[in-house]
Design an enzyme around this catalytic site. Structure first.
Site, PDB file in Angstrom:
ATOM      1  N   SER A   1       7.270   2.437   9.055  1.00 51.55           N
ATOM      2  CA  SER A   1       6.793   1.454   8.091  1.00 51.55           C
ATOM      3  C   SER A   1       7.551   1.495   6.776  1.00 51.55           C
ATOM      4  O   SER A   1       7.778   2.548   6.194  1.00 51.55           O
ATOM      5  CB  SER A   1       5.302   1.700   7.830  1.00 51.55           C
ATOM      6  OG  SER A   1       4.921   1.085   6.632  1.00 51.55           O
ATOM      7  N   LYS A   2       7.910   0.284   6.317  1.00 50.43           N
ATOM      8  CA  LYS A   2       8.606   0.099   5.046  1.00 50.43           C
ATOM      9  C   LYS A   2       7.803   0.662   3.880  1.00 50.43           C
ATOM     10  O   LYS A   2       8.347   1.091   2.895  1.00 50.43           O
ATOM     11  CB  LYS A   2       8.733  -1.408   4.803  1.00 50.43           C
ATOM     12  CG  LYS A   2      10.117  -1.945   4.907  1.00 50.43           C
ATOM     13  CD  LYS A   2      10.120  -3.374   4.393  1.00 50.43           C
ATOM     14  CE  LYS A   2      11.021  -4.188   5.290  1.00 50.43           C
ATOM     15  NZ  LYS A   2      11.019  -5.593   5.036  1.00 50.43           N
ATOM     16  N   ARG A   3       6.460   0.551   4.028  1.00 49.21           N
ATOM     17  CA  ARG A   3       5.609   0.975   2.914  1.00 49.21           C
ATOM     18  C   ARG A   3       5.679   2.476   2.685  1.00 49.21           C
ATOM     19  O   ARG A   3       5.300   2.970   1.639  1.00 49.21           O
ATOM     20  CB  ARG A   3       4.167   0.543   3.152  1.00 49.21           C
ATOM     21  CG  ARG A   3       3.889  -0.878   2.695  1.00 49.21           C
ATOM     22  CD  ARG A   3       2.532  -1.323   3.149  1.00 49.21           C
ATOM     23  NE  ARG A   3       2.484  -1.383   4.607  1.00 49.21           N
ATOM     24  CZ  ARG A   3       1.497  -0.929   5.353  1.00 49.21           C
ATOM     25  NH1 ARG A   3       0.460  -0.371   4.794  1.00 49.21           N
ATOM     26  NH2 ARG A   3       1.537  -1.033   6.671  1.00 49.21           N
TER      27      ARG A   3
ATOM     28  N   GLY B   1       8.499   4.376   3.063  1.00 51.67           N
ATOM     29  CA  GLY B   1       9.840   4.857   2.740  1.00 51.67           C
ATOM     30  C   GLY B   1      10.900   3.942   3.309  1.00 51.67           C
ATOM     31  O   GLY B   1      10.595   2.898   3.876  1.00 51.67           O
TER      32      GLY B   1
END
Ligand code: GLU
Length: 517
Positions: A250-252, A254
């Protein structure tokens, strides 16, 4: 047989780190067998096309040393390598599929299709179009009348489709669960399935590596190959890379884009080493109780790589482990290499900063936020410029090399060499045993002592310096460590610093005195 592997990204944004892993496996297999690694751009879904992403994908692959032998930037004999430049190639093959009974013209309008889909959904059945049973005459009449059509894949009823995947093993699919998807759209563009089939064939791809998300497409592809009478190349559906918190990466939590890791100060070779092990296990024997070897250069990986060692279980993207790899790679560099890599990283950061943080002054509501960001960034970039201009940078980098995990930590840890610390917080817990009213006296004595070492810092002796500071501590009945800490806080402004004595020598007596007083 020549080994020809391909990485086939869709240019819908930045290159994802998972794409680097796919490319790495493609690259390794082709290199190991003296074959070719091909990059093919799959841009048949023009709605999702993001301008600039082809360039970014190619740039990122090059940065990770996974250069394509053939691709949009390097023509081989099998181009063009961008699907939208190959559009005239697909029709012939889709017509052959129709002629051989593996596809059909479908004249459903969008509304008709939606209605049909809804009813199939309600029955939990796979989509079928009534035109699958049209006679050639009926089809010809509609074509002659100029009706709009797509060409759809024809899926047989009640068939079990079996396939042995190089990673996932033996798989079985029921044809009754497979939708009759579009192969050629009404605008003449192929969909992924048709373009992949034709291009893998024409480009003589020998091994297919791709994401496990494509597993549901396997039965479609098996049928397409069968209808064409082409041999299906060995396929390897790679395990899904999971976020430690569960689910997809997930982008959230890292970085996920290939270039982001490099911007953060990871070395590409460290990231590659980390990625090697997300889906592959080294075949090297190891003694019972010993841990498996983990450090492999790209060259070693190429020599060892074999698809039989690919793992089916989904690996976890452990960011702490990635930092560990990065630190290992940083540590293994010579000072000169380390300096060169740091400078390269800092130079790129400086060059890209202006574009990325430009403040949009024309009525942008976020201008204030951006301006603040810009200030933070401007200070950082100014520091990077100072580091880059420093002819003695290697000496300073040498002090921190064994401690650094990631290149982006370096500027802050060396900042004190370039400007005196501001607003030093003396209330730190490391100094809680030293009464605050004693500090001025201690600082004064340390100052006098430093002067006694002489103006030529390069001639200072570590033992003399250490003994002197210890003596001051003894005299005032404080811990030796506390006396060193006072000096460190005055000079560095933080309880953490590179080795203190060497740092003092680099700063020189004059600067030390200014900071102590
Ligand atoms: N263009 C597809 C993707 O972006 C590639 C799938 C394949 O490698 O066959 O995932």
């Amino acid at each position: 047989m020549t080994v020809r592997t391909r990485f086939a990204p869709s240019p819908t944004g930045s290159l994802h780190i998972g794409g680097v892993r796919t490319s790495l496996y493609c690259f390794a297999l082709s290199r190991k067998h003296g074959g070719k690694f091909i990059v093919r751009i799959e841009d048949t879904d023009q709605k999702r096309f993001v301008p600039g992403s082809i360039e970014e994908i190619m740039y990122a692959l090059n940065k990770y040393s996974l250069e394509a032998d053939e691709g949009p930037e390097t023509q081989g004999g099998f181009g063009p390598y961008i699907q939208s430049e190959r559009l005239d190639l697909y029709r012939k093959y889709v017509e052959e599929l129709v002629a051989k009974g593996g596809a059909y013209y479908c004249f459903l309008t969008a509304e008709e299709e939606e209605q049909l889909r809804a009813s199939y959904r309600a029955d939990k059945a796979a989509f079928r179009s009534p035109y699958r049973n049209a006679t050639p005459e009926e089809t010809a009449a509609k074509l002659a009348a100029g009706e709009k059509y797509v060409i759809r894949q024809k899926i047989p009823e009640n068939e079990t489709i079996e396939f042995v995947d190089g990673v996932q093993g033996h798989m079985k699919f029921s044809s009754n669960e497979v939708d009759e998807g579009v192969l050629l759209k009404s605008d003449g563009f192929p969909t992924y399935h048709l373009a992949m089939l034709v291009d893998d064939h024409l480009m003589e791809i020998s091994h297919v590596f791709r994401d496990a998300t494509w597993i549901p497409s396997i039965p479609k592809h098996v049928l397409l190959y069968r209808t064409m009478g082409w041999e299906i190349p060995p396929m390897f559906h790679l395990s899904a890379i999971l976020d430690p918190a569960g689910g997809k990466l997930s982008k959230r939590r890292g970085a996920v884009a290939a270039m982001e890791f490099l911007r953060l100060g990871y070395l590409p070779e460290a990231v590659l080493n980390f990625l090697m092990l997300l889906g592959w296990s080294s075949p090297l024997p190891h003694e019972f109780g010993e841990s498996q070897r983990e450090i492999f250069s790209l060259q070693e990986f190429i020599e060892l790589f074999d698809t039989k060692d690919l793992n089916k279980s989904n690996p976890i993207f452990d960011r702490t482990k990635l930092l560990w790899f990065n630190q290992k790679y940083i540590n293994a560099l010579s000072v000169d290499e380390f300096t060169a890599k740091f400078k390269d990283w800092a130079q790129t950061a400086v060059e890209t900063a202006d574009q990325e943080f430009k403040v949009d002054e024309e009525g942008d509501e976020d201008a204030a936020v951006k301006a603040e960001q810009y200030d933070v960034n401007a200070a950082r970039i100014a520091l990077l410029r100072e580091l880059l201009a420093d002819s003695d940078l290697a000496t300073k980098l040498n002090l921190v090399q064994t401690r650094v995990k990631i290149l982006s930590e370096i500027p802050d840890s060396l900042a004190f060499f370039y400007s005196a610390p501001q607003n030093v917080d003396w209330g730190i817990k490391q100094l809680e045993k030293v009464p605050a009213d004693k500090l001025p006296e201690l600082k004064a004595e340390i100052t006098v002592f430093m002067v006694s070492l002489g103006a030529d810092a390069s001639a200072w002796k570590h033992e003399d310096w250490e003994a002197g500071i210890r003596a001051i501590a003894d005299k005032h009945e404080i811990k030796h460590g506390d006396a060193f800490m006072i000096l460190r806080m005055a000079v560095v402004g933080s309880p953490f610093s590179p080795p203190l004595f060497e740092s003092l020598q680099i700063l020189g007596l004059n600067e030390i005195l200014i900071r102590l007083t």
